[in-house]
Design a protein around this motif. Structure first.
Motif, PDB file in Angstrom:
ATOM      1  N   GLN A 180      -8.980   2.909   2.620  1.00  0.00           N
ATOM      2  CA  GLN A 180      -8.978   1.727   1.771  1.00  0.00           C
ATOM      3  C   GLN A 180      -7.647   0.991   1.865  1.00  0.00           C
ATOM      4  N   ALA A 181      -6.553   1.746   1.875  1.00  0.00           N
ATOM      5  CA  ALA A 181      -5.235   1.122   1.978  1.00  0.00           C
ATOM      6  C   ALA A 181      -5.075   0.394   3.310  1.00  0.00           C
ATOM      7  N   PRO A 226       2.988  -5.075  -4.465  1.00  0.00           N
ATOM      8  CA  PRO A 226       2.054  -4.087  -4.969  1.00  0.00           C
ATOM      9  C   PRO A 226       1.229  -4.555  -6.143  1.00  0.00           C
ATOM     10  N   GLU A 262       0.832  -1.215   0.000  1.00  0.00           N
ATOM     11  CA  GLU A 262       0.000   0.000   0.000  1.00  0.00           C
ATOM     12  C   GLU A 262       0.862   1.258   0.000  1.00  0.00           C
ATOM     13  N   LEU A 289       0.096   3.815  -2.928  1.00  0.00           N
ATOM     14  CA  LEU A 289      -0.296   5.189  -2.606  1.00  0.00           C
ATOM     15  C   LEU A 289       0.783   6.179  -3.032  1.00  0.00           C
ATOM     16  N   ALA A 303      -3.320   0.355  -9.318  1.00  0.00           N
ATOM     17  CA  ALA A 303      -3.422   1.548  -8.466  1.00  0.00           C
ATOM     18  C   ALA A 303      -4.572   2.441  -8.920  1.00  0.00           C
ATOM     19  N   ARG A 329      -7.907   0.808  -7.850  1.00  0.00           N
ATOM     20  CA  ARG A 329      -8.155   0.963  -6.407  1.00  0.00           C
ATOM     21  C   ARG A 329      -8.647   2.370  -6.096  1.00  0.00           C
ATOM     22  N   THR A 330      -8.074   3.351  -6.771  1.00  0.00           N
ATOM     23  CA  THR A 330      -8.506   4.736  -6.561  1.00  0.00           C
ATOM     24  C   THR A 330      -9.947   4.924  -7.023  1.00  0.00           C
ATOM     25  N   GLN A 380      -6.786  -2.912   3.364  1.00  0.00           N
ATOM     26  CA  GLN A 380      -5.979  -3.949   2.696  1.00  0.00           C
ATOM     27  C   GLN A 380      -4.884  -4.466   3.630  1.00  0.00           C
ATOM     28  N   PRO A 392      -2.341  -7.831  -4.709  1.00  0.00           N
ATOM     29  CA  PRO A 392      -3.114  -7.525  -3.524  1.00  0.00           C
ATOM     30  C   PRO A 392      -3.911  -8.707  -3.010  1.00  0.00           C
TER      31      PRO A 392
END
Length: 616
Positions: free
Chosen positions: A197-198, A307, A77, A81, A534, A537-538, A201, A310
């Motif tokens: 959210q991160a 990364p 994460e 991020l 990434a 996920r965003t 996870q 996940p």
């Protein structure tokens, strides 16, 4: 982004509180006001310079070693991020449970600015030391918090807007904090949602290997969300709830104080054995919950997913097309014969995912999979981290010593990622260990026999690195018995299928509109699967409940329909292009190696080795 106008109410609230001693109720969030009041009780003087004393390098190394498990669980994460924060001009920070900053990644420009107020590794951002701030105040309150500009207690910190969420272990105890910090003059509308959210996870990953003597129950109202970070996870021992994630507690209106006190019968009207019938349990309110029951833990893996991974390898199957399935089958036979496999491919192509799947299909699947990023290990500690050390081997060494990462892979699979970035001086020792399958820890001690399957990976072409003198030829031939080249995402003829498969894993049950799907499939994705993951996920974090994700939520370059990337030059030319980019970044950063490395998204040690840059 347009700068925010100063908030006159906040300035008025500060004057009211700090000059007149009044409580500006309603003018600032309640959590901020309570924190200001605590800081005054601690005796912090608002006009004083915040007390800030950084740890020495040795103390910081020791602290990171003690928090190694947290760092490894959070690393995916942090990386994901940080990639987002680089574009938004913010940084992401990981701290321990006392507020000590362990790591900071993201925008090179803002890292420098944050450093001017001591927001950097080795500093402690607890509330009692540096006043009201997102990290320290979130630790005190035990909940997610955003602190904007002048809401910070000390005036110098008013340049920051910080969004922090505590990280909890399965038993509800705080392990640390994940924080995103940026320029207070800019809006940070979605920052707290992304951090939440991160953290979900990270906390979900804490259950990946099961819990000792504990039955795990994974539940959700929607069966499609089982296996995702949105599933509820409950752990029972002796008929009592002893562990849970936030989603599991929320299903029953519990909080973490209820862990250890709630019996199974208070939550469910049916026995756990009922799950074996149709995978459904009724709770005490008569709600149908879909679930999976896991018996007592059997440790599956020491390392945490990277990364690009996940979810466990079994969930990544849809991402392997026919050609990759053939590559897996062939490489699996080589690995099974006791020979090493080398994975080559651009950054983000899924080399670690591929390696994990190799391990999962092997006869060693029940043993540890240990992933080591040779470029991410602290440069001065690479040898100690890999080979282990005895007590007192060096200043800052742990009292009981350390077995090292190679020994953690005993019986399983060792994955050496970015091996091309390993220091040249360390390569002979690794070669000797791989040849003899025996190592001696630093500081002496008896030689230890090793047994593991070996998979290595590199984004740079190792034959060219050998020709350039950056990588030993004998080590290359030792690790490259079988080479697998993973194609970049832009060369996949059916990117829409990749988008669909990843969205099913990462989309948290949200729908993806046809326009957004088409734009995602058409994009070149120079960062490959990692960049696409990434982005998805965003999107999942930004999605509104019940509303499909439309093109308006896409990043500007994706929404604009960036054309497909140009053809990749020959591998030799790639090396020249990479070095030219490094030199250009270094020049643009006025020789600041740290800033140049952040801009390029690589480790400082890589710049030192590739360019021979003198160390300051």
């Amino acid at each position: 982004m347009s700068p925010l106008a100063p908030d006159p109410r906040l300035g008025s609230a500060r004057r009211s509180f700090f000059e007149r001693g009044a409580a500006p109720v309603g003018a600032v969030p309640e959590a901020i006001l309570h924190s200001w009041q605590r800081c005054q009780r601690h005796g912090l003087l608002v006009d004083a310079q915040p007390a800030a004393e950084p740890l020495t390098d040795n103390r910081l190394r020791e602290l990171r070693q003690r928090r190694e498990r947290l760092w490894r669980q959070a690393r995916p994460e942090l990386d994901g991020l940080a990639a987002e924060m680089t574009h938004s001009g913010s940084i992401v920070l990981l701290t321990d449970e006392d507020g000590w900053i362990l790591d900071a990644e993201g925008s090179a420009g803002f890292l420098d600015k944050a450093g001017r107020v001591a927001l950097m590794p080795g500093m402690r951002w607890d509330e009692g030391t540096v006043g009201t701030n997102a990290i320290g105040t979130a630790l005190v309150d035990g909940r997610a918090l955003q602190v904007r500009g002048g809401e910070h207690y000390f005036a110098p910190h008013g340049i920051l807007t910080c969004s922090a969420v505590p990280i909890l272990d399965p038993y509800g105890q705080c392990l640390g904090v994940l924080d995103v910090s940026g320029d207070a003059r800019l809006p940070h509308v979605h920052a707290l949602a992304l951090v939440r959210q991160a953290v979900a996870q990270i906390e979900h990953r804490g259950f990946a290997d099961g819990l000792a003597d504990c039955e795990l129950l994974r539940l959700h109202h929607q069966p499609a969300l089982l296996g995702s970070a949105r599933e509820g996870v409950l752990g029972f021992r002796g008929g009592r709830l002893v562990a849970a994630n936030r989603a599991g507690l929320a299903l029953f209106g519990l909080d973490r104080q209820d862990i250890g006190r709630t019996p199974y019968e208070a939550l469910f009207e049916q026995p756990l054995s009922r799950l074996a019938d149709d995978g459904v349990l009724l709770d005490r309110q008569g709600r149908r919950l879909y679930g999976v029951r896991e018996a007592r833990a059997s440790r599956r893996s020491v390392a945490t997913p990277g990364p690009t991974a996940p979810l466990p390898a079994s969930a990544q199957g849809p991402l392997f097309d026919t050609g990759q399935q053939q590559q897996l089958a062939t490489a699996g036979r080589v690995l099974q014969a006791g020979l090493p496999v080398l994975l080559q491919g651009e950054t983000g192509t899924g080399k670690e995912v591929f390696a994990r799947e190799l391990h999962a299909r092997s006869t060693r699947a029940g043993k540890p999979f240990v992933a080591v990023n040779c470029a991410a290990l602290p440069e001065g500690l690479i040898e100690a981290e890999l080979f282990g050390y005895e007590e007192g081997a060096f200043t800052g060494a742990r009292r009981q010593g350390s077995p090292g990462l190679l020994r953690q892979a005993e019986g399983g699979t060792l994955f050496l990622d970015e091996i091309g970035d390993m220091p040249l001086a360390l390569q002979p020792r690794l070669l000797r260990v791989l040849q003899e399958r025996e190592l001696s820890p630093l500081g002496g001690g008896k030689p230890v026999k090793l047994d593991f399957a070996l998979v290595c990976a590199s984004h740079c072409e190792l034959p060219q690195a050998v020709d350039a003198g950056r990588f030993r030829a004998d080590l290359y031939y030792r690790i490259a018995d079988h080479v697998v080249t993973l194609a970049p995402l832009r060369q996949n003829p059916d990117r829409a299928a990749v988008v669909d498969a990843l969205w099913q894993q990462l989309g948290q049950g949200h729908a993806l509109s046809s326009q957004a799907r088409a734009a995602l499939a058409a994009h070149a994705w120079p960062g490959n699967l990692r960049q696409l993951s990434a982005c998805l996920r965003t999107l999942a974090a930004l999605a509104e409940p019940g509303q499909p994700v439309g093109p308006q939520l896409l990043p500007a370059d994706v929404r604009a329909g960036t054309p497909t990337a140009p053809a990749v030059p020959a591998s030799g030319a790639l090396e020249e292009i990479a070095e030219a980019a490094m030199r250009q970044a270094l020049a643009e950063c006025q020789g600041n190696v740290s800033a140049a490395a952040k801009r390029l998204g690589i480790n400082r040690s890589t710049l030192y080795r590739r360019l021979g840059t003198p160390r300051g």
